[in-house]
Enzyme design. Sequence first.
Site, mmCIF file in Angstrom:
data_model
loop_
_atom_site.group_PDB
_atom_site.id
_atom_site.type_symbol
_atom_site.label_atom_id
_atom_site.label_comp_id
_atom_site.label_asym_id
_atom_site.label_seq_id
_atom_site.Cartn_x
_atom_site.Cartn_y
_atom_site.Cartn_z
ATOM 1 N N LYS A 232 0.347 8.357 3.143
ATOM 2 C CA LYS A 232 0.317 6.946 3.515
ATOM 3 C C LYS A 232 -0.470 6.708 4.799
ATOM 4 O O LYS A 232 -0.230 5.723 5.504
ATOM 5 C CB LYS A 232 1.740 6.413 3.679
ATOM 6 C CG LYS A 232 2.477 6.239 2.365
ATOM 7 C CD LYS A 232 3.740 5.424 2.580
ATOM 8 C CE LYS A 232 4.466 5.207 1.268
ATOM 9 N NZ LYS A 232 5.670 4.353 1.460
ATOM 10 N N PRO B 122 0.810 -1.231 0.000
ATOM 11 C CA PRO B 122 0.000 0.000 0.000
ATOM 12 C C PRO B 122 0.840 1.275 0.000
ATOM 13 O O PRO B 122 1.694 1.466 0.855
ATOM 14 C CB PRO B 122 -0.810 -0.129 1.300
ATOM 15 C CG PRO B 122 -0.788 -1.577 1.638
ATOM 16 C CD PRO B 122 0.532 -2.080 1.156
ATOM 17 N N GLU B 123 0.586 2.126 -0.975
ATOM 18 C CA GLU B 123 1.202 3.447 -1.036
ATOM 19 C C GLU B 123 0.085 4.478 -1.125
ATOM 20 O O GLU B 123 -1.083 4.150 -0.902
ATOM 21 C CB GLU B 123 2.167 3.513 -2.220
ATOM 22 C CG GLU B 123 3.280 2.467 -2.116
ATOM 23 C CD GLU B 123 4.305 2.528 -3.237
ATOM 24 O OE1 GLU B 123 4.345 3.539 -3.970
ATOM 25 O OE2 GLU B 123 5.070 1.553 -3.385
ATOM 26 N N ASN C 153 7.822 2.344 -2.997
ATOM 27 C CA ASN C 153 8.829 1.696 -3.825
ATOM 28 C C ASN C 153 8.432 1.554 -5.294
ATOM 29 O O ASN C 153 9.224 1.823 -6.191
ATOM 30 C CB ASN C 153 9.173 0.324 -3.245
ATOM 31 C CG ASN C 153 10.588 -0.081 -3.573
ATOM 32 O OD1 ASN C 153 11.418 0.753 -3.876
ATOM 33 N ND2 ASN C 153 10.860 -1.366 -3.533
#
Length: 388
Positions: free
Chosen positions: A54, A2-3, A171
């Site tokens: 986030k 999750p971003e 990422n």
Amino acid sequence: MPEGPELHLAGRYINEACGGVVFSGGVERSAVSKNPEVPFSSEAYRISATSRGKELRLTLAPLGPGEPQDLVFRFGMSGSFRLCPVAQLPRHAHLRFLTRESPPRALCFVDARRFGSWRLGDAWQPGRGPCVLSEYQAFRENVLKNLEDKAFDKPICEALLNQKFFNGIGNYLRAEILYRLKIPPFEKARTVLEALKDQEQARRKKNPSLTLSKKLKLMRENPDLLELCHTVPMEVISAEKKLFDPDNSDNYAAFKNWLQCYLVPGMSSLRDRNGRTIWFQGEPGPMAPKGQASRRKRAQMKADPKAPIPKVTIHASKRCPRAAAKPPEPAAAEEEEKVADGPRKGRAPRGRKKATTTPALSKPEVLVKARRSRRTTARTGRGAAPTV
């Protein structure tokens, strides 16, 4: 993993799925969760959600007397929300809000790896910068006015994970952003961003009276790194109409097809100084870690169906039968972000070991012969005839 886009989509899912639903009673926490109990109970209340970077904030608002309760969530590596019948609760549902229906349903915070967390209150985590999605202009200004910060002494790929400045970038997003601009991931962050600042100042001098619509048009036609920090996550959000529904099986396929760099076959990869893998194309840049050779990612997500299946040795199948039977999923292979957004604790980055040549007699065969020898000796000791 999750971003920012996933947190945004989770908030949208909660608001759409729970918009007309009335909840009742207390909040249930699983016995294994180490997060705090939620001291809230109401005969009737509604739930709404807001995301920022986030983080995601839930608001439990009573329909009668009583004060609302806010909770701020971080999803860690595997957090998500799901509304489902109580009789069909998913595994790892660590926080549950029950509806007043009959039979009841539950809005669950599901977190298989338990790196996610929640805390009481409505305050966002201190030290996080403006959200790249919902506060773009403030985000941009926060970066450009703080270029003297030591965070920008690092490679650009590492700076992009600093939530003080890039709240919502993770990422896979950093890989996609740098790939589109052909920026080496280990170029110094300040070098990249100071050039961007100079370009912005020159643009303002050249066109001091640009309207907002013209600015947006220029942004779409020739985006810079900070603009892509906003538009690339927005692409994920708008990629699929039902992407926010966790029960939609097409979600992952749509996301996989959208990726251009992250985990894509043919791309190179290195571990940064925080131990996280960055995917890229071309040269890594002058600040690449020493003692590490870039490697090309094998066809993991977009594999060739005609490719031969590798054989499983006796040794591998006996020691780890599950791993031998089923290859690791891409999400499990890329376990970069844990409880904090900083480096992984207890694991220092290191170079990859060189592959060694295989001897004439492989280890599995030696083990098999050794086991046979022991079985033969045991049988002989008990009076059994030796086997050949």
